[in-house]
Design a protein around this motif. Structure first.
Motif, PDB file in Angstrom:
ATOM      1  N   CYS A 212       0.877  -1.174   0.000  1.00  0.00           N
ATOM      2  CA  CYS A 212       0.000   0.000   0.000  1.00  0.00           C
ATOM      3  C   CYS A 212       0.911   1.220   0.000  1.00  0.00           C
ATOM      4  O   CYS A 212       1.888   1.273   0.743  1.00  0.00           O
ATOM      5  N   HIS A 216      -1.048   7.079   5.461  1.00  0.00           N
ATOM      6  CA  HIS A 216      -2.214   7.032   6.333  1.00  0.00           C
ATOM      7  C   HIS A 216      -2.121   8.103   7.404  1.00  0.00           C
ATOM      8  O   HIS A 216      -1.039   8.587   7.728  1.00  0.00           O
ATOM      9  N   CYS A 225      -5.656  -0.986   7.526  1.00  0.00           N
ATOM     10  CA  CYS A 225      -5.404  -1.222   6.096  1.00  0.00           C
ATOM     11  C   CYS A 225      -4.912  -2.650   5.868  1.00  0.00           C
ATOM     12  O   CYS A 225      -5.350  -3.322   4.947  1.00  0.00           O
ATOM     13  N   HIS A 229       3.391  -1.543   4.326  1.00  0.00           N
ATOM     14  CA  HIS A 229       3.683  -0.116   4.121  1.00  0.00           C
ATOM     15  C   HIS A 229       5.188   0.108   4.116  1.00  0.00           C
ATOM     16  O   HIS A 229       5.934  -0.646   4.720  1.00  0.00           O
TER      17      HIS A 229
HETATM   18 ZN   LIG Z   1      -2.428   1.191   3.573  1.00  0.00          ZN
END
Ligand SMILES: [Zn+2]
Ligand SMILES: [Zn+2]
Length: 261
Positions: A212, A216, A225, A229
């Motif tokens: 991702c 955030h 999520c 990351h």
């Molecule tokens: Zn994420």
């Protein structure tokens, strides 16, 4: 409308004057100073700006200021792929959504509006996500890469998204019309790194996972999520997701061990 917006509307607006045409825009002071440290200082100190409630924005584009105002009053931006919403917002502006987002990002950086920066960063993630399986020759020009690596800070995950998209699709691309040396060195370095990571992923698939690239709001949003990351290693100039894979053929001394026996 949140409470900041409500209380802001009860106050006198601040006048922004945008060069070169001296176009004026009016924004409620409380909103400006709530979101921007630059305006907080400009409008609260012993300066002319604070006394008059007028701030001149030199070298800012009207279209960018309008994006800023739209975001201040609505709390969001159109989706990066919603061309008609962007057309409504930008009116006569004839630049691509990508360039618009990049210029707005550097505006948010310069005028210290971190939450707008985060929103624009995530819009750029949405913009590039469409190219997940696209050949680099169709969009990823050296100019685009240079602009991204010049404007964005090196630890922004969207830069890694550009690199990752490039690496996923370059082996099946015609590879025409681009010279590798025209890409920024940081892009090429991260490309090299990502290529051998993909090679290692093929050997040990358990070391990879879905990535991702959003920034955030906080740790709670990151764990909700559930994807991988990026952590940025400043020393080495690379973004790392999940478990880092290392080779083992280079233990100090191993190479010359047989000679010294
Ligand atoms: Zn994420
Ligand atoms: Zn191609």
């Amino acid at each position: 409308m949140d409470s900041t917006t409500k209380s802001a509307c009860a106050e006198e607006p601040v006048t922004l004057i945008i060069d070169p045409d001296h176009t004026k825009r009016y924004i409620h002071k409380a909103l400006l100073i709530h979101h921007s440290e630059y305006f907080r200082k400009a409008l609260n100190g012993p300066w002319k700006e604070a006394a008059e409630g007028i701030v001149r924005l030199e070298d800012a584009r009207l279209a960018t200021v309008d994006i800023f105002i739209h975001w201040l009053y609505t709390g969001h931006l159109p989706h990066a792929r919603d061309a008609s919403a962007w057309k409504d917002l930008l009116k006569d502006e004839r630049v691509s959504i990508y360039t618009t987002l990049m210029i707005a990002y550097s505006f948010a950086d310069r005028f210290l509006v971190p939450e707008l920066q985060r929103t624009l960063h995530n819009s750029l993630v949405d913009y590039f996500d469409v190219y997940r399986y696209a050949s680099p020759c169709l969009y990823l020009t050296p100019e685009l890469a240079n602009q991204a690596f010049e404007i964005m800070q090196e630890d922004r995950p969207v830069l890694q998204l550009i690199v990752d998209n490039y690496c996923r699709n370059s082996a099946t691309c015609c590879d025409r019309g681009r010279k590798l040396v025209d890409y920024p060195p940081a892009f090429l370095a991260r490309t090299t790194r990502r290529m051998w990571e993909l090679y290692e992923d093929a050997k040990w698939p358990q070391s990879s996972g879905e990535r991702c690239y959003y920034e955030h709001l906080d740790d709670a949003e990151i764990s909700a999520c559930g994807k991988l990351h990026m952590r940025y290693d400043v020393e080495r100039g690379i973004g790392i997701f999940g478990r880092e894979v290392h080779g083992e053929n280079c233990t100090p001394g191993a190479m010359f061990a047989s000679e010294s026996e």
